[in-house]
Scaffold this motif. Structure first.
Motif, PDB file in Angstrom:
ATOM      1  N   LEU A  35       0.818  -1.212   0.000  1.00 41.72           N
ATOM      2  CA  LEU A  35       0.000   0.000   0.000  1.00 41.72           C
ATOM      3  C   LEU A  35       0.853   1.265   0.000  1.00 41.72           C
ATOM      4  N   SER A  36       2.087   1.158   0.470  1.00 38.17           N
ATOM      5  CA  SER A  36       2.989   2.312   0.478  1.00 38.17           C
ATOM      6  C   SER A  36       3.696   2.510  -0.855  1.00 38.17           C
ATOM      7  N   HIS A  37       3.579   1.542  -1.746  1.00 44.08           N
ATOM      8  CA  HIS A  37       4.284   1.635  -3.029  1.00 44.08           C
ATOM      9  C   HIS A  37       3.566   2.619  -3.950  1.00 44.08           C
ATOM     10  N   VAL A  95     -13.719   8.146   0.485  1.00 47.76           N
ATOM     11  CA  VAL A  95     -12.485   7.559  -0.050  1.00 47.76           C
ATOM     12  C   VAL A  95     -12.725   6.169  -0.629  1.00 47.76           C
ATOM     13  N   GLY A  96     -13.994   5.777  -0.725  1.00 45.77           N
ATOM     14  CA  GLY A  96     -14.279   4.442  -1.224  1.00 45.77           C
ATOM     15  C   GLY A  96     -15.568   4.380  -2.005  1.00 45.77           C
ATOM     16  N   GLY A 142      -6.413  13.807   1.726  1.00 44.44           N
ATOM     17  CA  GLY A 142      -6.751  14.596   2.909  1.00 44.44           C
ATOM     18  C   GLY A 142      -6.866  13.749   4.164  1.00 44.44           C
ATOM     19  N   TRP A 143      -7.543  12.595   4.060  1.00 39.11           N
ATOM     20  CA  TRP A 143      -7.693  11.729   5.221  1.00 39.11           C
ATOM     21  C   TRP A 143      -6.373  11.082   5.622  1.00 39.11           C
ATOM     22  N   MET A 144      -5.506  10.832   4.650  1.00 39.94           N
ATOM     23  CA  MET A 144      -4.179  10.323   4.981  1.00 39.94           C
ATOM     24  C   MET A 144      -3.457  11.315   5.895  1.00 39.94           C
ATOM     25  N   GLY A 196      -3.103   6.688   1.979  1.00 37.96           N
ATOM     26  CA  GLY A 196      -3.765   7.510   0.973  1.00 37.96           C
ATOM     27  C   GLY A 196      -4.255   6.735  -0.234  1.00 37.96           C
ATOM     28  N   VAL A 197      -4.576   5.450  -0.056  1.00 35.94           N
ATOM     29  CA  VAL A 197      -5.041   4.619  -1.170  1.00 35.94           C
ATOM     30  C   VAL A 197      -6.562   4.465  -1.093  1.00 35.94           C
ATOM     31  N   PRO A 198      -7.310   4.943  -2.095  1.00 38.42           N
ATOM     32  CA  PRO A 198      -8.769   4.796  -2.092  1.00 38.42           C
ATOM     33  C   PRO A 198      -9.169   3.340  -2.292  1.00 38.42           C
TER      34      PRO A 198
END
Length: 478
Positions: free
Chosen positions: A354-356, A403-404, A444-446, A378-380
């Motif tokens: 997920l960090s990639h 975000v989803g 934003g939520w991240m 920050g991944v939707p």
């Protein structure tokens, strides 16, 4: 704060069930408590079956195990030291046996720690070990519940067990598509109206014959225990995400301490020694991700508990292929399905994936641990909830955070290939306004999630206050 040699050293004992989804957030919180109070001791206790998987090189269950964060691991027995298998043991045996054996052996763990000069001064227990506070009280130890699901789910369960069960069950009997905005909804104190599709699945159970009735029964026991012991409740969430839900149950103090997720490089430290599943070095899939453009890959994982039906597996594969986008899919039989477009693996280091920068979308079952890992990166998400708290998590992601996108299921509960393709394209569509909005919300939520646990953030302050409160109490009682 300096502690005199005559004062007992603050010692936190974390207790949880032998389930990966419970062990991980509890272990991570234990490490954070130790980091916030270096002078404290922290011990982690889960059932023998999980302890053996976490530390396979230990030949004796009584042998000390310490992770890289300095947390000591000492197991208790739940009566199923070889692992609980419903098909073999029957679900009717688990609750009573695990409670009786767990109380006795956890009490022995606490007594053993005291005999070694490490008296426990505070217990933190995850849910499904609702018998743990009785053990703490018998030893004169204050206990706090660590709620590893959203605060909204806690509120729903509380109200279900305190007079709102009929209203909640009625919402499942109504058609969500009936005329009127309130059709098929439950109005619960402190919460917005929630459709039945946004409620945790367990509160729809009416028959003891239901395959998941055991979970409902154990949740009932937990909340009865809370009524009796009035434990403080630490919640794996953060204030900006659930400000109302954290205050929806006036009878309890809910304290946000999340998101409790690992650092991207955690796999090389504590986590590598305490995972219940086989791990590899991740070289192949990480190198594969390195070859993909930024935000181009669809990452797919539905957790480790619920098995995917053959039809759902086929529809998922066809839907992913229809997007023409590269995908990384975690599946138990992943090695059989590699192709030119996608890569399938049996396990991956999810936080690293997920960090990639190549990952642009996460198709998820909406387990709360996975969800928070995705939010903090920050991944939707494409939401495909299955059971327990996951429908409520999907509601939080789509309706509250933006975000989803929740995938619709057919009459058999399957997400079709066309529906999956629609959801992925809604999030990843090139130049699409909706995709841009979702991406901006995810970013934003991240930021807000990571600020909460950073130094001086609301959750970090809450956790420090919790730890310091115990420290002051120990000094005051000395």
């Amino acid at each position: 704060m300096e502690i005199s040699s005559a004062t007992p050293t603050p010692h936190f004992l974390f207790v949880t069930t032998p389930m990966q989804g419970h062990i991980n957030p509890a272990r991570r919180l234990a490490a954070r408590v130790m980091a916030s109070m270096p002078s404290a001791r922290v011990t982690f206790s889960t059932a023998v079956a999980a302890h053996r998987l976490m530390f396979p090189s230990n030949t004796d269950d009584q042998e000390d195990a310490v992770d890289d964060a300095g947390v000591l691991y000492v197991p208790y027995s739940d009566g199923f030291d070889e692992g609980f298998n419903p098909a073999v043991h029957g679900t009717g045996t688990y609750k009573e046996r695990s409670r009786a054996v767990g109380r006795e052996t956890l009490s022995a763990v606490i007594a053993g720690l005291a005999a070694r000069g490490r008296p426990v001064t505070r217990m933190v227990y995850a849910f499904l070990v609702g018998w743990a506070p009785a053990v703490a009280r018998a030893h004169g130890i204050p206990a706090a519940l660590y709620w590893i699901q959203p605060a909204a789910v806690f509120a729903v369960y509380y109200h279900y067990f305190h007079g709102h069960d009929a209203q909640i069950l009625a919402s499942f009997c109504e058609n969500d598509d009936d005329a009127g905005p309130d059709a098929g909804t439950a109005a619960l104190p402190g919460l917005p109206r929630l459709k039945s599709s946004a409620l945790p699945s367990v509160v729809s159970i009416t028959s003891p014959e239901h395959p998941h009735y055991l979970l409902l029964d154990m949740m009932r026991e937990l909340f009865l225990t809370l009524d009796e012991y009035k434990s403080k409740v630490l919640v794996n969430t953060f204030d900006e995400l659930e400000p109302d839900a954290l205050r929806a149950v006036a009878q309890f103090e809910l304290v946000a301490v999340g998101p409790v997720v690992p650092d991207p490089d955690e796999a090389s430290t504590a986590a590598s020694s305490t995972d219940l599943f086989p791990r590899d070095d991740g070289k192949a899939y990480m190198e594969w991700l390195d070859t993909k453009p930024a935000r181009s890959v669809v990452y797919v994982s539905f957790g480790t508990i619920v098995s995917m039906s053959k039809r759902q597996e086929e529809e998922t594969r066809r839907g992913l292929e229809a997007t023409s986008r590269p995908y990384l899919w975690v599946a138990r039989n992943g090695a059989d399905h590699d192709g030119t477009q996608g890569m399938m693996v049996e396990w991956c280091d999810q936080v690293k994936v997920l960090s990639h920068p190549a990952v642009g979308c996460f198709v998820t079952h909406c387990g709360w641990n996975s969800t928070l890992e995705s939010v903090t990166r920050g991944v939707p998400m494409v939401c495909v909830p299955q059971w327990t708290d996951q429908p409520t998590v999907a509601w939080l992601l789509e309706a509250r955070m933006g975000v989803g996108v929740r995938a619709r299921v057919d009459g058999e509960g399957v997400v079709g290939r066309g529906e999956l393709q629609r959801c992925v394209e809604t999030i990843m569509g090139d130049g699409d306004d909706a995709a841009s909005v979702i991406r901006a919300q995810a970013d934003g939520w991240m930021g807000r999630a990571n600020e909460a646990v950073a130094g001086g953030g609301a959750s970090e302050r809450n956790l420090r206050a919790f730890a310091s409160e115990l420290c002051c109490a120990v000094i005051g009682d000395a």
